[in-house]
Design a protein around this motif. Structure first.
Motif, mmCIF file in Angstrom:
data_model
loop_
_atom_site.group_PDB
_atom_site.id
_atom_site.type_symbol
_atom_site.label_atom_id
_atom_site.label_comp_id
_atom_site.label_asym_id
_atom_site.label_seq_id
_atom_site.Cartn_x
_atom_site.Cartn_y
_atom_site.Cartn_z
ATOM 1 N N LYS A 254 0.840 -1.207 0.000
ATOM 2 C CA LYS A 254 0.000 0.000 0.000
ATOM 3 C C LYS A 254 0.869 1.248 0.000
ATOM 4 O O LYS A 254 0.588 2.215 -0.719
ATOM 5 C CB LYS A 254 -0.912 0.020 1.235
ATOM 6 C CG LYS A 254 -2.132 -0.867 1.158
ATOM 7 C CD LYS A 254 -3.003 -0.605 2.368
ATOM 8 C CE LYS A 254 -4.295 -1.396 2.323
ATOM 9 N NZ LYS A 254 -5.197 -1.028 3.421
ATOM 10 N N TYR A 255 1.903 1.226 0.833
ATOM 11 C CA TYR A 255 2.773 2.406 0.930
ATOM 12 C C TYR A 255 3.422 2.698 -0.422
ATOM 13 O O TYR A 255 3.450 3.850 -0.871
ATOM 14 C CB TYR A 255 3.846 2.188 1.999
ATOM 15 C CG TYR A 255 4.655 3.438 2.262
ATOM 16 C CD1 TYR A 255 4.236 4.375 3.203
ATOM 17 C CD2 TYR A 255 5.831 3.698 1.539
ATOM 18 C CE1 TYR A 255 4.957 5.530 3.430
ATOM 19 C CE2 TYR A 255 6.552 4.852 1.753
ATOM 20 C CZ TYR A 255 6.116 5.768 2.704
ATOM 21 O OH TYR A 255 6.825 6.928 2.909
ATOM 22 N N ASP A 256 3.921 1.670 -1.050
ATOM 23 C CA ASP A 256 4.621 1.853 -2.326
ATOM 24 C C ASP A 256 3.682 2.323 -3.431
ATOM 25 O O ASP A 256 4.043 3.175 -4.256
ATOM 26 C CB ASP A 256 5.301 0.549 -2.755
ATOM 27 C CG ASP A 256 6.492 0.192 -1.872
ATOM 28 O OD1 ASP A 256 7.031 1.101 -1.198
ATOM 29 O OD2 ASP A 256 6.857 -0.997 -1.838
ATOM 30 N N GLU A 257 2.455 1.782 -3.455
ATOM 31 C CA GLU A 257 1.557 2.043 -4.573
ATOM 32 C C GLU A 257 0.592 3.215 -4.343
ATOM 33 O O GLU A 257 0.108 3.797 -5.317
ATOM 34 C CB GLU A 257 0.759 0.779 -4.908
ATOM 35 C CG GLU A 257 1.638 -0.386 -5.364
ATOM 36 C CD GLU A 257 0.841 -1.449 -6.093
ATOM 37 O OE1 GLU A 257 -0.259 -1.134 -6.592
ATOM 38 O OE2 GLU A 257 1.331 -2.587 -6.171
ATOM 39 N N VAL A 258 0.307 3.533 -3.069
ATOM 40 C CA VAL A 258 -0.699 4.568 -2.796
ATOM 41 C C VAL A 258 -0.199 5.637 -1.828
ATOM 42 O O VAL A 258 -0.205 6.834 -2.140
ATOM 43 C CB VAL A 258 -1.996 3.938 -2.223
ATOM 44 C CG1 VAL A 258 -3.047 5.019 -1.974
ATOM 45 C CG2 VAL A 258 -2.541 2.884 -3.163
ATOM 46 N N TYR A 259 0.227 5.234 -0.640
ATOM 47 C CA TYR A 259 0.420 6.164 0.455
ATOM 48 C C TYR A 259 1.487 7.225 0.195
ATOM 49 O O TYR A 259 1.290 8.406 0.490
ATOM 50 C CB TYR A 259 0.767 5.421 1.743
ATOM 51 C CG TYR A 259 -0.358 4.561 2.303
ATOM 52 C CD1 TYR A 259 -1.619 4.531 1.706
ATOM 53 C CD2 TYR A 259 -0.149 3.772 3.433
ATOM 54 C CE1 TYR A 259 -2.628 3.736 2.221
ATOM 55 C CE2 TYR A 259 -1.168 2.973 3.951
ATOM 56 C CZ TYR A 259 -2.403 2.965 3.333
ATOM 57 O OH TYR A 259 -3.403 2.186 3.841
ATOM 58 N N HIS A 260 2.645 6.828 -0.319
ATOM 59 C CA HIS A 260 3.759 7.763 -0.399
ATOM 60 C C HIS A 260 3.479 8.924 -1.342
ATOM 61 O O HIS A 260 4.080 9.987 -1.236
ATOM 62 C CB HIS A 260 5.043 7.032 -0.831
ATOM 63 C CG HIS A 260 5.156 6.832 -2.310
ATOM 64 N ND1 HIS A 260 4.419 5.874 -2.983
ATOM 65 C CD2 HIS A 260 5.901 7.475 -3.246
ATOM 66 C CE1 HIS A 260 4.720 5.927 -4.272
ATOM 67 N NE2 HIS A 260 5.621 6.883 -4.455
#
Length: 276
Positions: A254-260
């Motif tokens: 999620k972090y790699d694809e959305v959050y960051h």
């Protein structure tokens, strides 16, 4: 105008008008109109688009959200008192005129003697109502519960009144981050009402630890997941389309694809997987 705040924004090209409209929408989101309409109309007639009216609306929004949506007070709490205050402010400084209009003796008429007294007394009444029905300690304790959606099993509290209340709280938190945090390249945020009206294409509540994780959980992890899934710290808002991308992925994915690179400030707050 107080029942359709967008009219205030359209009519008055002032920052204070935009703020008033924002908090009026918050009042209507959190409280029944039968509770607040009279006080809003009486105060608006007396003070118009001004800092004094903004002060009243802010306190009324604070009371409405805390008492009705979080503390879950009965929906008619303080209704009668607010109507009494509405009468007093609408006839500020005009006791004799009110006595004549209503065919009563002047001794039976209770109104505010002047505008300064009125604003001070209205604010004192609203602050007392907040303290009585949703004091800071109770409000803070509710937000720290492990389940703000349905309420924990071991507490006499059933969670926020509904999911729109949670969305509203998180929306206001997003505004706070944008107004008080470092500048970021975030797109403009529509009003809560505009976003809410888009239904499933609008405001999405994101569970940072997914509701149905793709990865296999151990018994200990499953117990921890069940405990904290609906805690406020595990909830955030995503802009349209972002939830479809993340779905039930692991936090790392999620972090790699959305959050960051999210359009929401609160989603960029969580640490990278390397920091956890």
């Amino acid at each position: 105008e107080v029942m359709q705040p967008e009219l205030i924004e359209e009519r008055y090209n002032e920052d204070v008008a935009d703020e008033i409209a924002r908090y009026l929408n918050g009042v209507h989101q959190c409280a029944g109109k039968s509770n607040t309409a009279a006080l809003l109309m009486g105060s608006y007639l007396e003070y118009g688009v001004s800092e004094s009216f903004l002060k009243i609306v802010k306190l009324l929004e604070k009371f409405s959200f805390r008492a009705y949506q979080v503390a879950r007070a009965q929906t008619d709490v303080r209704r009668s008192k607010m109507r009494d205050i509405a009468f007093k402010v609408a006839w500020t400084g005009r006791a004799h005129e009110a006595a004549e209009v209503f065919g009563k003796d002047i001794s039976e008429i209770d109104v505010y003697p002047d505008r300064e007294t009125a604003i001070n007394e209205i604010c004192r009444e609203l602050e007392n109502a907040i303290g009585n029905y949703a004091p800071d300690s109770q409000f803070r304790d509710s937000l720290l519960r492990r389940n703000v959606v349905d309420g924990p099993d071991d507490a006499n509290w059933n969670g926020f009144r509904n999911k729109d209340s949670i969305r509203y709280f998180l929306y206001e938190y997003e505004l706070y981050l944008r107004e008080n945090g470092p500048e970021g390249d975030f797109p403009s945020l529509p009003s809560f009402e505009e976003w809410q009206s888009q239904g499933t294409d609008g405001i999405q509540i994101e569970h940072i630890w997914a509701q149905n994780p793709d990865e296999e959980l151990s018994a200990e992890e499953k117990s921890e997941h069940d405990t904290y899934l609906q805690a406020l710290g595990n909830l955030a808002l995503l802009s349209p389309g972002e939830n479809e991308t993340g779905s039930n992925m692991s936090y790392e994915n999620k972090y790699d694809e959305v959050y960051h690179d999210s359009n929401m400030a609160m989603i960029r707050e969580p640490p990278s997987p390397d920091e956890t």
